[in-house]
Scaffold this motif. Sequence first.
Motif, short mmCIF file in Angstrom:
data_model
loop_
_atom_site.label_atom_id
_atom_site.label_comp_id
_atom_site.label_asym_id
_atom_site.label_seq_id
_atom_site.Cartn_x
_atom_site.Cartn_y
_atom_site.Cartn_z
N VAL A 163 -91.93 113.84 -32.08
CA VAL A 163 -90.68 114.34 -32.64
C VAL A 163 -90.12 115.26 -31.56
CG1 VAL A 163 -89.58 115.67 -34.48
CG2 VAL A 163 -91.53 114.18 -35.02
N GLN A 164 -88.95 114.92 -31.06
CA GLN A 164 -88.37 115.54 -29.88
C GLN A 164 -87.84 116.95 -30.13
OE1 GLN A 164 -88.35 115.90 -26.78
NE2 GLN A 164 -87.22 114.16 -25.95
N VAL A 165 -88.06 117.83 -29.14
CA VAL A 165 -87.48 119.17 -29.13
C VAL A 165 -86.02 119.03 -28.70
CG1 VAL A 165 -87.58 121.47 -28.10
CG2 VAL A 165 -89.70 120.21 -28.56
N GLN A 166 -85.13 119.81 -29.33
CA GLN A 166 -83.70 119.76 -29.03
C GLN A 166 -83.26 121.08 -28.40
OE1 GLN A 166 -82.01 116.85 -29.67
NE2 GLN A 166 -83.98 116.07 -30.38
N GLY A 167 -82.12 121.06 -27.72
CA GLY A 167 -81.51 122.29 -27.23
C GLY A 167 -82.04 122.74 -25.88
N GLU A 168 -81.58 123.89 -25.45
CA GLU A 168 -81.93 124.48 -24.16
C GLU A 168 -82.91 125.63 -24.36
OE1 GLU A 168 -80.85 123.32 -21.18
OE2 GLU A 168 -79.84 121.72 -22.28
N ALA A 169 -83.38 126.18 -23.26
CA ALA A 169 -84.30 127.33 -23.23
C ALA A 169 -85.50 127.05 -24.11
CB ALA A 169 -83.57 128.61 -23.63
N ASP A 170 -85.68 127.81 -25.20
CA ASP A 170 -86.85 127.62 -26.05
C ASP A 170 -86.74 126.39 -26.93
OD1 ASP A 170 -88.05 129.87 -25.03
OD2 ASP A 170 -87.32 131.19 -26.62
#
Length: 189
Positions: free
Chosen positions: A130-137
């Motif tokens: 299940v993929q992480v979304q967004g930037e930084a953390d």
Amino acid sequence: MRHSNGIRRAALATTAVTAVAATVAGILPGTAMAASTTTSTPPPACPASALQVSAWQAVHRPVGTGTGAAVVQFTNVSRRTCVLKGHPTVAGAGNGSPAHNTPLKVTPTGRAATVTVRPHGKAWVKLTFVQVQGEADGYCVSGKDPVTYPTMVIGLPHSGKHQVALNDGVWAECDNKVTATPVSAVKPS
């Protein structure tokens, strides 16, 4: 009728030759002749010590900023042919140790088949997270916090558990879920 008598004689001669050959080979009349009298034992399952394991991010993976998908390669470093079969177990290695791991819920895809791995041969599985979304953390769509692991513990039925790092980053995923293919002789992308 001479033609049919010739065919009968040829058939009788063939039957007589076959009967003599069967008698010489020790086959009793009325029993079937086997194509081969040797039986081969299938190779054993690859022991953990026979496998060198490596992993990298897959070319085809879900959109996002985490690992998304990875290919795990199993190389037979022994001198004997062995077999791999089944879907892997997957756990994130907390503190870099297999003893402190977090098992992921594995959803198997595809049908498992036995893969014969000769010395220096390879087999693969593909893991899709299940993929992480967004930037930084980053963030998880589910609202849970993303998790990163320096290594994962990948287990195969009858072939041990193997701690492996990605050769190009860290394992990042959401929801502690993974979809896994069975071991394959075909390298996934």
